[in-house]
Design a protein around this motif. Structure first.
Motif, short mmCIF file in Angstrom:
data_model
loop_
_atom_site.label_atom_id
_atom_site.label_comp_id
_atom_site.label_asym_id
_atom_site.label_seq_id
_atom_site.Cartn_x
_atom_site.Cartn_y
_atom_site.Cartn_z
N ALA A 192 0.85 -1.19 0.00
CA ALA A 192 0.00 0.00 0.00
C ALA A 192 0.88 1.24 0.00
CB ALA A 192 -0.92 0.01 1.21
N LEU A 193 0.69 2.09 -1.01
CA LEU A 193 1.46 3.33 -1.12
C LEU A 193 0.53 4.52 -1.06
CD1 LEU A 193 3.96 2.41 -4.00
CD2 LEU A 193 4.30 2.19 -1.53
N LEU A 194 0.98 5.59 -0.43
CA LEU A 194 0.18 6.81 -0.30
C LEU A 194 0.23 7.58 -1.61
CD1 LEU A 194 -1.43 8.21 2.00
CD2 LEU A 194 0.59 9.66 2.35
N ARG A 244 -4.67 9.04 -0.12
CA ARG A 244 -5.25 7.70 0.02
C ARG A 244 -4.17 6.63 -0.12
NH1 ARG A 244 -9.31 6.65 -4.36
NH2 ARG A 244 -9.45 4.66 -3.24
N ALA A 245 -4.35 5.52 0.59
CA ALA A 245 -3.45 4.38 0.46
C ALA A 245 -3.93 3.51 -0.69
CB ALA A 245 -3.40 3.59 1.75
N ASP A 264 -1.83 -4.50 -5.35
CA ASP A 264 -2.39 -5.78 -5.78
C ASP A 264 -3.91 -5.72 -5.95
OD1 ASP A 264 -2.78 -5.45 -3.05
OD2 ASP A 264 -2.80 -7.60 -2.65
N ARG A 265 -4.47 -4.50 -5.87
CA ARG A 265 -5.92 -4.33 -6.02
C ARG A 265 -6.24 -3.18 -6.96
NH1 ARG A 265 -7.81 -4.82 0.36
NH2 ARG A 265 -6.99 -6.93 0.73
N SER A 292 3.92 7.54 -3.62
CA SER A 292 5.18 7.72 -2.90
C SER A 292 5.64 6.42 -2.27
CB SER A 292 5.00 8.79 -1.81
OG SER A 292 6.19 8.94 -1.06
N ASP A 293 6.88 6.03 -2.58
CA ASP A 293 7.47 4.79 -2.04
C ASP A 293 8.85 5.11 -1.48
OD1 ASP A 293 8.14 2.21 -1.41
OD2 ASP A 293 8.24 1.48 -3.46
N PRO A 294 8.90 5.85 -0.36
CA PRO A 294 10.20 6.31 0.17
C PRO A 294 11.14 5.18 0.57
CG PRO A 294 8.44 6.72 1.75
CD PRO A 294 7.78 6.31 0.47
N ALA A 295 10.59 4.02 0.92
CA ALA A 295 11.43 2.89 1.33
C ALA A 295 11.81 2.01 0.16
CB ALA A 295 10.71 2.06 2.40
#
Length: 321
Positions: free
Chosen positions: A162-164, A169-170, A174-175, A257-260
């Protein structure tokens, strides 16, 4: 049987059963005390009405199907009148789809106009830094090589990550749904007054995130018409930074956003380091039903990439089952 039992077995309300009766679609018998008395055939009729209504056929137009059953046909759509009713329902849905598509196109146009209008006093084309405008690409940029780093991706399922997004929103990757989702992944977007990492232009495939975003902006409506359900940009930059880019460039789609760099770790996506920071390498995923259909890598030149994705969508319409 009583009306309550019929409603329970057909999975409808008693109010619905009475409505069907008022239309003459269901005609129960009467007991000596005046109570309605329903038969097994009535259960089948009510179930048929319910199933057809869920397909978008108005209750009052289910009569040909019920008459087909009453005539002894094993299936409600065995009769010519039933087939004609199917065609009428399809035509009505087609008209609604076309009307909704036209409204959607108008809304997208209004969004783009409003986003540009509110993008700030300085038009994007005038924005720049001492190193030159982020909207233009320097001459003789190094071309990234095809290192096969994305060859394993087609056919891979998206992870339950889940990414913001920039709307707060998250989004579960996979959905994303049955329609195609285009996710263009980029290292970082520059903005006026912010220096790019040292040696940025010399890193193959690093420069060009803003022109790439503008390309997806300009071809957004075309991508939707070619079958894309959604478009996302994705980077490791935080949501506040991405929101500034969305507003300044007037993007009609959101960013993830995927900071990790969790997606890189889950899928084995290619990354690189600049100024001691790990970043995504530029690539684009076309996802359908949670599975990666196609991966674009390397991406070059980035300012023409949206057109490359559009061409692929047009040349590879999704298979229907």
């Amino acid at each position: 049987m009583r009306i309550s039992e019929l409603a329970r077995r057909a999975d409808v309300t008693t109010k619905a059963v009475r409505y069907y009766e008022s239309l003459g679609l269901v005609t129960p018998g009467r007991l000596g005390n005046g109570y309605r008395d329903y038969a097994e055939d009535d259960v089948r009729l009510v179930r048929e009405i319910r199933a057809l209504h869920r397909l978008g056929i108005p209750v009052e137009r289910t009569r040909p199907f019920l008459e087909c059953l009453a005539a002894g046909s094993p299936h409600a759509d065995d009769c010519p009148a039933s087939l004609a009713a199917y065609r009428e329902a399809i035509d009505a849905l087609t008209e609604r789809i076309e009307a909704l598509s036209a409204r959607r196109a108008t809304l997208i146009t209004n969004l783009q106009i409003a986003a540009h209008r509110g993008s700030g006093a300085a038009p994007p084309e005038k924005a720049g830094t001492a190193g030159g405008s982020h909207l233009t690409l320097p001459a003789e940029l190094p071309v990234p090589e095809d290192d096969g780093a994305a060859a394993h991706l087609p056919g891979t399922r998206m992870p339950p990550l889940a990414l913001l997004n920039t709307a707060g929103r998250a989004i579960r990757l996979d959905r994303l749904g049955p329609r195609r989702t285009v996710i263009y992944i980029y290292p970082l977007t520059g903005r006026p007054g912010t220096d790019l990492p040292e040696g940025w232009n010399s890193i193959p495939g690093a420069r060009g995130c803003t022109p790439e975003a503008c390309g997806f902006r300009d071809h957004f409506q075309d991508l939707l018409e070619a079958g894309a359900g959604r478009v996302y940009g994705l980077s490791s930059q935080d949501t506040d930074y991405q929101n500034e880019v969305v507003e300044r460039l007037g993007l009609p789609f959101g960013m993830l956003s995927d900071p990790a760099l969790g997606l890189a770790d889950h899928l084995g996506l290619p990354t690189f380091e600049a100024d001691g920071t790990r970043l995504f390498k530029r690539l684009t995923l076309v996802v359908r039903d949670s599975v990666i259909e196609h991966a674009f890598h390397p991406v070059f030149p980035p300012n023409e990439h949206a057109r490359q994705v559009l061409d692929w969508l047009r040349e590879n319409p999704p298979l229907t089952t």
